[in-house]
Design a protein around this motif. Structure first.
Motif, short mmCIF file in Angstrom:
data_model
loop_
_atom_site.label_atom_id
_atom_site.label_comp_id
_atom_site.label_asym_id
_atom_site.label_seq_id
_atom_site.Cartn_x
_atom_site.Cartn_y
_atom_site.Cartn_z
N ARG B 72 80.69 53.91 -84.67
CA ARG B 72 80.56 53.83 -86.12
C ARG B 72 79.12 54.08 -86.56
O ARG B 72 78.18 53.65 -85.91
CB ARG B 72 80.99 52.45 -86.62
N THR B 73 78.98 54.77 -87.68
CA THR B 73 77.65 55.13 -88.13
C THR B 73 77.10 54.19 -89.19
O THR B 73 75.95 54.33 -89.60
CB THR B 73 77.64 56.55 -88.73
N ALA B 74 77.94 53.28 -89.69
CA ALA B 74 77.48 52.39 -90.76
C ALA B 74 76.93 53.18 -91.94
O ALA B 74 75.89 52.84 -92.50
CB ALA B 74 76.46 51.38 -90.25
N SER B 75 77.61 54.25 -92.24
CA SER B 75 77.24 54.98 -93.45
C SER B 75 78.52 55.55 -94.05
O SER B 75 79.48 55.85 -93.34
CB SER B 75 76.27 56.11 -93.13
N VAL B 98 78.73 47.63 -102.66
CA VAL B 98 79.76 47.23 -101.70
C VAL B 98 79.36 47.70 -100.29
O VAL B 98 79.47 46.96 -99.32
CB VAL B 98 81.14 47.82 -102.08
N ALA B 99 78.85 48.93 -100.22
CA ALA B 99 78.41 49.46 -98.92
C ALA B 99 77.32 48.55 -98.34
O ALA B 99 77.34 48.19 -97.16
CB ALA B 99 77.89 50.88 -99.08
N ARG B 100 76.39 48.20 -99.18
CA ARG B 100 75.27 47.34 -98.76
C ARG B 100 75.77 46.01 -98.21
O ARG B 100 75.28 45.53 -97.19
CB ARG B 100 74.37 47.13 -99.97
N ALA B 101 76.76 45.46 -98.90
CA ALA B 101 77.32 44.18 -98.45
C ALA B 101 77.96 44.33 -97.07
O ALA B 101 78.07 43.36 -96.32
CB ALA B 101 78.36 43.68 -99.47
N HIS B 102 78.36 45.54 -96.72
CA HIS B 102 78.95 45.78 -95.41
C HIS B 102 77.95 46.39 -94.45
O HIS B 102 78.33 46.90 -93.38
CB HIS B 102 80.17 46.70 -95.55
N GLY B 103 76.68 46.40 -94.85
CA GLY B 103 75.64 46.91 -93.96
C GLY B 103 75.64 48.42 -93.81
O GLY B 103 75.10 48.94 -92.85
N PHE B 314 86.60 49.92 -97.18
CA PHE B 314 86.26 49.02 -96.08
C PHE B 314 87.49 48.27 -95.56
O PHE B 314 87.54 47.89 -94.40
CB PHE B 314 85.13 48.07 -96.49
N GLN B 315 88.47 48.10 -96.43
CA GLN B 315 89.72 47.51 -95.94
C GLN B 315 90.40 48.47 -94.97
O GLN B 315 90.91 48.06 -93.93
CB GLN B 315 90.65 47.19 -97.11
#
Lengths: 345, 345
Positions: B72-75, B98-103, B314-315
DNA sequence: CTGAAAGCGCTTACAG
DNA sequence: CTGAAAGCGCTTACAG
């Protein structure tokens, strides 16, 4: 079950690689690489076989792996205050267009005006090894970027200069623009002019205040402390500041608003009052001409700021730049009515 | 990007790696990895030695390499129409939060309403192996994404549904909102109502026209072709369309504008005319309440669209979603004056 | 608690 | 024209 390319439940790890393509096409890995990258030295027949395998497998080159090997990531980072602020939309778009012309993607994020978050974001982008960074600074100490810049990350600051490091910056002429705007009000007969701006640690806010002071000094008008208010630009604070300046025996007859957020709130305040008060705002905004009266502004070109900054960034990457430099873009006074109102008394 | 061959002396070759840190600290590579990632099982003393080497060398972990190994790239990628459009600012910001909250970081780009550019961008993001894609579609055929989705790229469409594939979508209630807005005009006595919208191949434009037709039919008003104009939303076209509907023996007495770009132009046209004409616009916009009259709008919540879409993304990545689904968010009629004007004749 | 080996998916450098 | 080997900078799986 042997074919790793068709396991729908294994979301990751299920993508075909060049190795899979090579196996299927019955060629070596390097030959697949040549076809994928359009390199010469492959017979038409071999190329056809490889292409067929690519299509059958649904192969797409993993640029993450490519990037690791090649060094440059063909991506740049943009750290700004708030993606939702209308001032940054055209700026971001301009940066994106320049990046696109150079084949680079744009990673961006909002600092929310928080220096810690700015740093966290900028360093996260460095960890991703972006080729360069365009930063609208929230903080005033950017020494944390020194190791990154030394390691080769191109860096350009926009809208506000860097703090405590020597770096490229592209800014609007905040001082000159504010001075001209305030001089315009003075020319229309105002002497008691209120200045409402952003927090004083923000460079542009301080510069615009300096422009206000210069215009007043040039006209020989002593400035009263009660006429100047710097702080957060949330509507509540701006409303309070404006109301205070409009009260008392000697209310201001005109406002100079330090940025578009302030201007909009001042317009609202004035629309609720019977007596006309003059207004000049820093930053243009949509529909400013349709309000009554139209709002006179000192306009800066957000897209041009972004474009210039991005161009300098790629010049840095091409190694054609010498020392860091500050580029100052001119502002433009646009008269629409609100700045030409005479003093009420 | 610039020709990699002529880049000045290995800009990135100069960065220290974990191996360099390990050598300097006199430990193994894996021990450095443990310290960098805060994993347990390192004695305080060893940790100190490693940390000292990290600081001395100015080491920063290369997340590109990490990503390659981890999967996973976390982007995530965001493809929208135009970063400079004020409607997309709050939407982007919400996705970012939301992305930020998921890193995760956000890579975004503008399609400029060009289907080819949308595809090019979306596939470039897939090649970078973003974990997921939030797309505001420009085109109406997204089969090009099928292999990517199958390979595990989470995908959510926003504002408009996907074309020719089954995918998650989060949209506003364009049909219901337009129907309500037009019914509002009818309730205020209008019968000759003009509809000016975006190009008919854009889903929301078609839905809003359908809402217009439904409201008119509900009121038993036969619709004339001359009252409907769909096309590009550049000011020239919209001006021409509005002028035509306002001319002739039976001019329209009210407009329903299909989106914020159209509304703003119609406001300008009407401000140049003496006779008051009613107006309801789809999409709210800043300062709509300060115009005279205030502009009545059918508001959609751009931030909520972005937030909902990102959450679903993210779900999907967490594997908690079943089949693709279309989420429809309600709109809200905000009356401010322009929609409550009576017919002029 | 610590580290050597293998591998992520590519490109580079080289040899046939 | 073609391909085997090494390596980009990390993490994983495993052994000591």
């Amino acid at each position: 079950m042997a074919d790793p390319a068709r396991r729908p439940d294994n979301r990751y790890g299920s993508r075909p690689t060049m190795k899979d393509v090579a196996t299927r096409a019955g060629v070596g890995l390097k030959t697949v690489s040549r076809v994928v990258n359009g390199e010469p030295g492959v017979t038409p027949d071999t190329e056809r076989r490889v292409q067929a395998a690519i299509d059958a497998l649904g192969f797409r080159r993993n640029d993450s792996a490519r990037v690791l090997r090649k060094g440059r990531t063909a991506s740049i980072g943009l750290v700004l205050e708030d993606l939702a602020d209308p001032f940054y939309g055209p700026l971001s778009r301009a940066v994106e267009e320049v990046a696109r012309a150079h084949g680079a993607l744009l990673i961006n994020g909002s600092s929310a005006e928080d220096p810690d978050r700015e740093q966290e974001l900028a360093l996260a982008l460095c960890a991703r090894r972006v080729d360069g960074l365009v930063i609208i600074p929230a903080g005033d100490d950017h020494r944390y970027l020194e190791p990154e810049i030394k390691a080769g990350v191109a860096t350009v600051f926009v809208d506000r200069p860097a703090g405590k490091i020597d770096a490229d910056a592209v800014v609007s002429d905040s001082f000159g623009g504010a001075r001209d705007g305030v001089a315009h009000l003075i020319a229309h007969g105002h002497r008691r002019i209120g200045f409402i701006g952003d927090r004083p640690n923000i460079h542009t806010a301080a510069e615009r205040l300096r422009g206000y002071r210069a215009a007043m000094a040039d006209a020989g008008i002593p400035v009263q402390d009660a006429w100047m208010s710097l702080g957060a630009t949330d509507p509540e604070r701006v409303r309070r500041a404006a109301a205070e300046m409009l009260s008392g025996p000697e209310p201001v007859t005109a406002f100079f608003a330090g940025n578009n957020r302030v201007t909009v709130t001042v317009v609202r305040v004035l629309s609720e009052r019977p007596r006309p008060v003059a207004l000049v705002g820093f930053d243009d905004f949509e529909l400013a001409d349709l309000l009554q009266p139209g709002v006179t502004v000192v306009a800066q070109d957000a897209a041009q700021l972004g474009r210039t900054a991005a161009q300098r960034l790629f010049q840095q990457l091409d190694g054609v730049l010498a020392a860091p430099e500050r580029t100052v873009l001119p502002t433009r006074l646009i008269t629409r009515g609100s700045g030409e109102l005479p003093p009420a008394d």
